[in-house]
Design an enzyme around this catalytic site. Structure first.
Site, PDB file in Angstrom:
ATOM      1  CG  HIS A   1      36.415  39.604  34.594  1.00 30.55           C
ATOM      2  ND1 HIS A   1      36.857  38.595  35.412  1.00 30.55           N
ATOM      3  CD2 HIS A   1      37.346  40.590  34.713  1.00 30.55           C
ATOM      4  CE1 HIS A   1      37.999  38.940  36.010  1.00 30.55           C
ATOM      5  NE2 HIS A   1      38.308  40.154  35.605  1.00 30.55           N
TER       6      HIS A   1
ATOM      7  NE  ARG B   1      42.205  30.387  39.546  1.00 30.85           N
ATOM      8  CZ  ARG B   1      42.989  31.272  38.946  1.00 30.85           C
ATOM      9  NH1 ARG B   1      43.829  32.006  39.661  1.00 30.85           N
ATOM     10  NH2 ARG B   1      42.960  31.449  37.648  1.00 30.85           N
TER      11      ARG B   1
ATOM     12  NE  ARG C   1      46.161  31.158  34.907  1.00 27.51           N
ATOM     13  CZ  ARG C   1      47.451  31.330  34.637  1.00 27.51           C
ATOM     14  NH1 ARG C   1      48.134  30.437  33.934  1.00 27.51           N
ATOM     15  NH2 ARG C   1      48.101  32.412  35.033  1.00 27.51           N
TER      16      ARG C   1
ATOM     17  CE1 TYR D   1      38.469  36.111  33.296  1.00 29.15           C
ATOM     18  CE2 TYR D   1      39.393  38.261  32.782  1.00 29.15           C
ATOM     19  CZ  TYR D   1      39.441  37.066  33.494  1.00 29.15           C
ATOM     20  OH  TYR D   1      40.461  36.829  34.362  1.00 29.15           O
TER      21      TYR D   1
ATOM     22  CG  ASN E   1      38.581  38.737  40.581  1.00 32.89           C
ATOM     23  OD1 ASN E   1      37.798  39.555  40.115  1.00 32.89           O
ATOM     24  ND2 ASN E   1      39.778  38.519  40.063  1.00 32.89           N
TER      25      ASN E   1
ATOM     26  CB  CYS F   1      38.778  44.710  36.737  1.00 35.01           C
ATOM     27  SG  CYS F   1      39.350  43.400  35.642  1.00 35.01           S
ATOM     28  CG  ASP F   2      44.523  43.107  36.276  1.00 29.15           C
ATOM     29  OD1 ASP F   2      43.521  42.461  35.930  1.00 29.15           O
ATOM     30  OD2 ASP F   2      45.616  42.576  36.543  1.00 29.15           O
TER      31      ASP F   2
HETATM   32  P1  NAD Z   1      46.541  34.347  46.822  1.00 31.14           P
HETATM   33  O1  NAD Z   1      45.749  33.176  47.284  1.00 31.14           O
HETATM   34  O2  NAD Z   1      47.977  34.184  46.519  1.00 31.14           O
HETATM   35  O3  NAD Z   1      46.416  35.502  47.922  1.00 31.14           O
HETATM   36  C1  NAD Z   1      45.262  35.821  48.579  1.00 31.14           C
HETATM   37  C2  NAD Z   1      45.532  35.991  50.065  1.00 31.14           C
HETATM   38  O4  NAD Z   1      44.308  36.375  50.694  1.00 31.14           O
HETATM   39  C3  NAD Z   1      45.996  34.719  50.782  1.00 31.14           C
HETATM   40  O5  NAD Z   1      47.223  34.947  51.420  1.00 31.14           O
HETATM   41  C4  NAD Z   1      44.881  34.445  51.793  1.00 31.14           C
HETATM   42  O6  NAD Z   1      45.330  33.909  53.005  1.00 31.14           O
HETATM   43  C5  NAD Z   1      44.298  35.823  51.982  1.00 31.14           C
HETATM   44  N1  NAD Z   1      42.944  35.826  52.535  1.00 31.14           N
HETATM   45  C6  NAD Z   1      41.940  34.952  52.291  1.00 31.14           C
HETATM   46  N2  NAD Z   1      40.847  35.294  52.980  1.00 31.14           N
HETATM   47  C7  NAD Z   1      41.159  36.410  53.694  1.00 31.14           C
HETATM   48  C8  NAD Z   1      40.438  37.225  54.595  1.00 31.14           C
HETATM   49  N3  NAD Z   1      39.159  36.967  54.901  1.00 31.14           N
HETATM   50  N4  NAD Z   1      41.072  38.293  55.150  1.00 31.14           N
HETATM   51  C9  NAD Z   1      42.356  38.547  54.839  1.00 31.14           C
HETATM   52  N5  NAD Z   1      43.088  37.811  53.986  1.00 31.14           N
HETATM   53  C10 NAD Z   1      42.490  36.751  53.412  1.00 31.14           C
HETATM   54  O7  NAD Z   1      45.752  34.920  45.551  1.00 31.14           O
HETATM   55  P2  NAD Z   1      46.250  35.759  44.280  1.00 31.14           P
HETATM   56  O8  NAD Z   1      46.211  34.875  43.091  1.00 31.14           O
HETATM   57  O9  NAD Z   1      47.505  36.465  44.575  1.00 31.14           O
HETATM   58  O10 NAD Z   1      45.056  36.776  44.089  1.00 31.14           O
HETATM   59  C11 NAD Z   1      44.616  37.643  45.101  1.00 31.14           C
HETATM   60  C12 NAD Z   1      43.307  38.279  44.713  1.00 31.14           C
HETATM   61  O11 NAD Z   1      43.480  39.259  43.729  1.00 31.14           O
HETATM   62  C13 NAD Z   1      42.265  37.311  44.134  1.00 31.14           C
HETATM   63  O12 NAD Z   1      40.976  37.689  44.581  1.00 31.14           O
HETATM   64  C14 NAD Z   1      42.368  37.532  42.668  1.00 31.14           C
HETATM   65  O13 NAD Z   1      41.228  37.093  41.981  1.00 31.14           O
HETATM   66  C15 NAD Z   1      42.539  39.020  42.676  1.00 31.14           C
HETATM   67  N6  NAD Z   1      43.033  39.649  41.449  1.00 31.14           N
HETATM   68  C16 NAD Z   1      42.232  40.586  40.906  1.00 31.14           C
HETATM   69  C17 NAD Z   1      42.603  41.247  39.788  1.00 31.14           C
HETATM   70  C18 NAD Z   1      41.630  42.215  39.176  1.00 31.14           C
HETATM   71  O14 NAD Z   1      41.731  42.565  38.045  1.00 31.14           O
HETATM   72  N7  NAD Z   1      40.594  42.660  39.878  1.00 31.14           N
HETATM   73  C19 NAD Z   1      43.847  40.982  39.199  1.00 31.14           C
HETATM   74  C20 NAD Z   1      44.676  40.017  39.781  1.00 31.14           C
HETATM   75  C21 NAD Z   1      44.249  39.360  40.918  1.00 31.14           C
HETATM   76  C1  G6P Z   2      43.136  39.088  35.100  1.00 32.03           C
HETATM   77  C2  G6P Z   2      41.839  39.501  35.704  1.00 32.03           C
HETATM   78  C3  G6P Z   2      41.822  39.186  37.176  1.00 32.03           C
HETATM   79  C4  G6P Z   2      42.119  37.728  37.401  1.00 32.03           C
HETATM   80  C5  G6P Z   2      43.431  37.362  36.776  1.00 32.03           C
HETATM   81  C6  G6P Z   2      43.610  35.855  36.850  1.00 32.03           C
HETATM   82  O1  G6P Z   2      44.166  39.913  35.525  1.00 32.03           O
HETATM   83  O2  G6P Z   2      41.552  40.857  35.529  1.00 32.03           O
HETATM   84  O3  G6P Z   2      40.581  39.552  37.697  1.00 32.03           O
HETATM   85  O4  G6P Z   2      42.164  37.430  38.778  1.00 32.03           O
HETATM   86  O5  G6P Z   2      43.442  37.735  35.429  1.00 32.03           O
HETATM   87  O6  G6P Z   2      44.901  35.535  36.558  1.00 32.03           O
HETATM   88  P1  G6P Z   2      45.530  34.127  36.936  1.00 32.03           P
HETATM   89  O7  G6P Z   2      46.912  34.259  36.417  1.00 32.03           O
HETATM   90  O8  G6P Z   2      45.454  34.013  38.444  1.00 32.03           O
HETATM   91  O9  G6P Z   2      44.709  33.100  36.248  1.00 32.03           O
HETATM   92 MN    MN Z   3      39.701  41.370  36.810  1.00 31.31          MN
END
Ligand code: NAD
Ligand code: G6P
Ligand code: MN
Length: 442
Positions: free
Chosen positions: A200, A93, A285, A265, A147, A169-170
């Protein structure tokens, strides 16, 4: 009441403890018999899992708990997979954000070249999870919020069209919570919203209370002055100063189209020059998150493991993640809850590509989402969305055909990128940085 078996894929995520606490807080609405964590990084997951084990022992010892890196063990006997993986983790990232910034272009997790790079890594990871689920628990549903959700959703549409995956998405949920606070309502669930866009990348067009009263005028008055800033804290996920800047910036995004209320976004596409001017190319970030949320969550989890107790532990329920329980309940109990999901357009937006993955309200029941009709959208939104959806489609096309050309086109087409020349420079750097994560392009 039937009890469910849940698998959290991406068990090592910083969001896992908050989601587990949220699930335990909702057991009366959504009973659980088994909770499993799956990740490919054992060391990382073990810290989160060690703490979750203690939490479960204290709060719900009847739930069977297991953390594993073995796909068969993880995906066997599962009703719902909650997927939040980050392929390449924060190290990648950080590069997604810093490489574009080197060329004066927005460096962001899901928007612009950074989001495209992340998409090229995520597609394979998410497809792998779907395949494991279909192999070991063919009746299960995947609730995916990994994501970049827009690109992941397009990839699942193209490559796994019949799989039971719901992309969500949240961000709209978090903004709606802020709207409810602005309006003095107890919950966002007191509002019925109309919204359309891409993930987004969307707009609210109508917000009413249950009696049908129009809430838009009061909201617009607030957003015109303060964006989505609220003085009582908002949600507990988007708390850092940079998020407060983003909520305030919604004021300027709103000014461009006062008929609608925007997703936060959109600032990356409509004010990219200002975003870049306010970015620190050496501390983005990703650095904030590594120094903040990641450090906090892992320190707290280690404390819980050491004390074998949650006493004094500062991990908190991720209350706003309860939308995931709402979605699982909608499938499990056929609740017909109205939720925003990322689904294939199929005419819902009548003057937009029927094959686009759009974020729109759906009625969710046990056979999945039924999208509501949106009708025609205005030229401004249509123009922006056509450009952005083309970026997303070209990325997936590039991934499938291993095409350098398509990916160059995708980056060039992003509204955040000034020229094909800059797009090529960024692409060449991203290819170098993503060796081993992206398919080899030719
Ligand atoms: P993080 O890096 O703390 O956790 C992600 C985990 O995924 C890690 O432990 C990593 O080892 C694991 N991983 C990576 N590739 C993998 C695979 N192929 N199979 C299984 N596990 C795997 O990340 P985070 O900041 O906690 O975020 C997690 C995800 O949630 C991200 O994709 C983030 O963008 C997403 N997210 C989405 C929303 C939304 O609105 N859609 C909101 C918040 C976070
Ligand atoms: C929002 C979005 C997520 C994104 C997150 C990033 O919740 O909906 O898709 O992953 O923000 O937050 P962060 O704190 O990791 O920048
Ligand atoms: Mn999102």
């Amino acid at each position: 009441m039937k009890k469910f078996s849940i698998l959290i894929a991406g068990g090592g995520s910083t969001f896992t403890p908050g989601i587990v606490l949220m699930l335990l807080d909702n057991l009366d609405k959504f009973p659980i018999r088994k909770l499993k964590l799956y990740d490919i990084d054992k060391e990382r997951q073990d810290i989160i899992a060690g703490a979750c084990e203690v939490i479960l022992r204290e709060k719900a010892p009847e739930i069977e708990f297991l953390a594993t890196t073995d796909p068969e063990e993880a995906f066997t006997d599962v009703d719902f997979v909650m997927a939040h993986i980050r392929v390449g983790k924060y190290a990648m990232r950080e590069l997604d954000e810093k490489i574009p910034l080197k060329y004066g272009v927005v460096g962001q997790e899901t928007c612009g070249p950074g989001g495209i790079a992340y998409g090229m890594r995520s597609i394979g990871g998410v497809l792998e999870l779907i395949d494991y689920m279909e192999k070991y628990s063919p009746n299960a549903w995947m609730l995916n919020y990994s994501n970049p959700a827009a690109i992941v959703a397009e990839a699942t549409r193209r490559l796994r069209p019949h799989s039971k995956v719901l992309n969500i998405c949240d961000m709209p949920v978090a903004i709606e919570e802020r709207m409810a606070r602005i309006l003095g309502l107890k919950s966002r669930k007191e509002m019925t919203v109309r919204y359309y866009g891409l993930n987004h990348f969307g707009w609210w067009t109508d917000i009413r209370d249950k009696e049908g009263n129009d809430l838009m005028p009061k909201l617009k008055e607030h957003v015109a002055k303060y964006g989505y800033l609220v003085n009582d804290g908002g949600d507990n996920q988007h708390v850092d100063a940079s998020w407060q800047d983003t909520f305030l910036k919604a004021r300027d995004v709103y000014a461009l189209d006062p008929d609608t209320l925007p997703n936060t976004y959109l600032k990356y596409y409509l004010f990219p020059d200002e975003v870049v001017a306010h970015s620190n190319p050496n501390y983005t970030r990703a650095n904030e998150v590594m120094d903040g949320r990641e450090k906090f969550v892992f320190t707290e989890c280690k404390k819980v493991i050491e004390n074998q107790s949650t006493e004094g532990c500062a991990l908190h329920i991720d209350e706003h993640a309860s939308y995931i329980v709402d979605l699982a309940r909608a499938i499990a109990y056929n609740t017909h809850e109205r939720m925003l999901l990322i689904v294939e357009n199929k005419g819902a937006i009548s003057n937009f590509d029927p094959t686009a993955m759009v974020e729109i309200p759906c009625i969710v029941g046990s056979n999945g989402p039924e999208p509501l009709s949106i009708g025609e959208i205005p030229q401004f939104q249509k123009g922006l969305m056509e450009q952005q959806v083309s970026v997303e489609k070209l990325v997936v096309e590039a991934w499938i055909t291993r095409s350098y050309q398509k990916l160059w086109q995708a980056i060039t087409l992003s509204k955040t990128v000034p020229s094909a020349k800059v797009a090529k420079q960024i692409l060449d750097d991203l290819i170098e940085a993503n060796k081993g994560y992206w398919p080899e392009l030719h």
